[in-house]
Design an enzyme around this catalytic site. Structure first.
Site, PDB file in Angstrom:
ATOM      1  CB  SER A   1      -0.933  -0.001   1.218  1.00 42.82           C
ATOM      2  OG  SER A   1      -1.893  -1.020   1.117  1.00 42.82           O
TER       3      SER A   1
ATOM      4  CB  THR B   1       9.037   0.413  -0.220  1.00 43.48           C
ATOM      5  OG1 THR B   1       8.924  -0.935   0.268  1.00 43.48           O
ATOM      6  CG2 THR B   1      10.490   0.694  -0.573  1.00 43.48           C
TER       7      THR B   1
ATOM      8  CG  HIS C   1       3.241  -5.004   6.469  1.00 41.10           C
ATOM      9  ND1 HIS C   1       2.906  -3.832   5.814  1.00 41.10           N
ATOM     10  CD2 HIS C   1       4.287  -5.539   5.775  1.00 41.10           C
ATOM     11  CE1 HIS C   1       3.714  -3.671   4.771  1.00 41.10           C
ATOM     12  NE2 HIS C   1       4.557  -4.674   4.738  1.00 41.10           N
TER      13      HIS C   1
ATOM     14  CG  ASP D   1      -9.338   0.265  -4.434  1.00 41.14           C
ATOM     15  OD1 ASP D   1      -9.367  -0.992  -4.443  1.00 41.14           O
ATOM     16  OD2 ASP D   1     -10.295   0.963  -4.796  1.00 41.14           O
TER      17      ASP D   1
END
Length: 335
Positions: free
Chosen positions: A38, A41, A94, A114
């Site tokens: 998403s 990085t 995460h 999204d």
């Protein structure tokens, strides 16, 4: 000061929230928390550019360790590494918000995207794994008494991958997202914390539309001043083309998990690859889950970003300084 301990435990092939119990914050730490693929990085690179104020590419895996990652290094080694860092620390996660300890002195940046775009990007991600990477993930799952099984087979067809992603989860509670956590539960968890003064929401699409503007939002949030003459170079270095050019240096040893190294990890950086590929029934299921599992303003933000055309977005993203939610009993879940 610890405002809220983690109230749930999350474990998967790649991540283990228990590793955060070893973390000891510093007053200016930054945690970048995202659902996989998403813009993690990308945001790490942005924060690196702001912290060091140089375009020199540096290994993000070294600068910004993924604390919940379970299959590369023992947590004791990771903690020793970050304790030795002298620069302003910025860490990766995460995990949903309820899987992290929440400190008032730490800044949290959540990047949203999204789910269809995140899923298709993750398909390219896993399709590029080396056999060694898959073996290490499987070993981590088999050694865990909650996960207890090898890593799911890598599906070659992106439509098949998305079908599994939207219909299967890690357990009955997590009804989609395999091999990761439930996307909708993940985003709902962070949405509930958006009003906290030390949380910043950034959307992947907004970074694509106005990278310079979003970088300024991040700099303001982190209270970092940048000389005007430095901005053009920093923004250029944060662009996808520059990151792909410098990918080997930015990914460092993390690139060894992929058959084509950084070229696999930093693939296209585009949205909408699911259009004309994902099956209509799977897209309909995605929309139905978004409507039933997410608050309407959250679903809208994930689909369109802060700069979307719907005027409701301006209202939905104005934080209301609500009280922190009450503590709940710690739960264990395969996630």
């Amino acid at each position: 000061m610890l405002l809220e301990p983690a109230t749930r435990e999350y474990r998967s092939w790649a991540a283990d929230s228990r590793r955060w119990s070893h973390y000891r914050p510093r007053s200016d730490d930054v945690v970048i928390a995202t659902y996989p693929k998403s813009g993690t990085t990308w945001m790490q690179r942005i924060v690196s550019l702001l912290v060091f104020q140089t375009t020199e590419p540096r290994s993000l895996a070294e600068l910004s360790p993924w604390l919940d990652q379970r299959f590369v290094a023992p947590i004791e080694n990771v903690i020793a590494h970050i304790e030795a860092q002298e620069h302003r620390r910025f860490l990766k996660s995460h995990l949903p918000l309820d899987g992290l300890p929440f400190y008032d002195e730490v800044k949290y940046i959540h990047v949203g995207r999204d789910g269809r775009d995140a899923a298709f990007s993750f398909h390219n991600h896993v399709a590029g794994f080396t056999s060694t990477a898959v073996e290490r993930l499987s070993e981590a799952g088999l050694e865990d008494d909650v996960v207890g099984r090898p890593y799911p087979p890598v599906l070659a067809d992106p439509a098949d991958f998305f079908h599994r992603w939207i219909t299967e989860g890690l357990n009955a509670e997590h009804g989609e997202g395999l091999p990761n956590f439930s996307y909708f539960q993940f985003e709902k968890s962070w949405w509930q914390g958006r009003a906290r003064p030390n949380v910043l929401f950034v959307h992947y699409s907004d970074m694509k539309q106005d990278l310079a503007g979003e970088m300024r939002r991040v700099a303001d949030f982190l209270q970092i001043e940048i000389a005007p003459e430095k901005w053009p170079g920093l923004v250029e270095a944060a662009g996808f083309d520059a990151m792909r050019r410098d990918g080997d240096q930015l990914l460092g040893m993390a690139g060894s998990h992929f058959r084509e190294g950084s070229r696999t990890f930093l693939y296209k950086g585009t949205n909408g690859r699911w259009r004309g590929v994902a099956r209509e029934e799977d897209l309909a299921l995605y929309e139905a889950k978004a409507q039933t599992m997410l608050p309407p303003d959250c679903a809208l933000w994930l689909a369109e970003g802060r700069r979307g055309g719907d005027p409701r977005l301006k209202e939905s993203m104005v934080p209301e300084r609500a009280a922190l939610p009450g503590k709940e009993d710690t739960e264990k879940t395969t996630a």
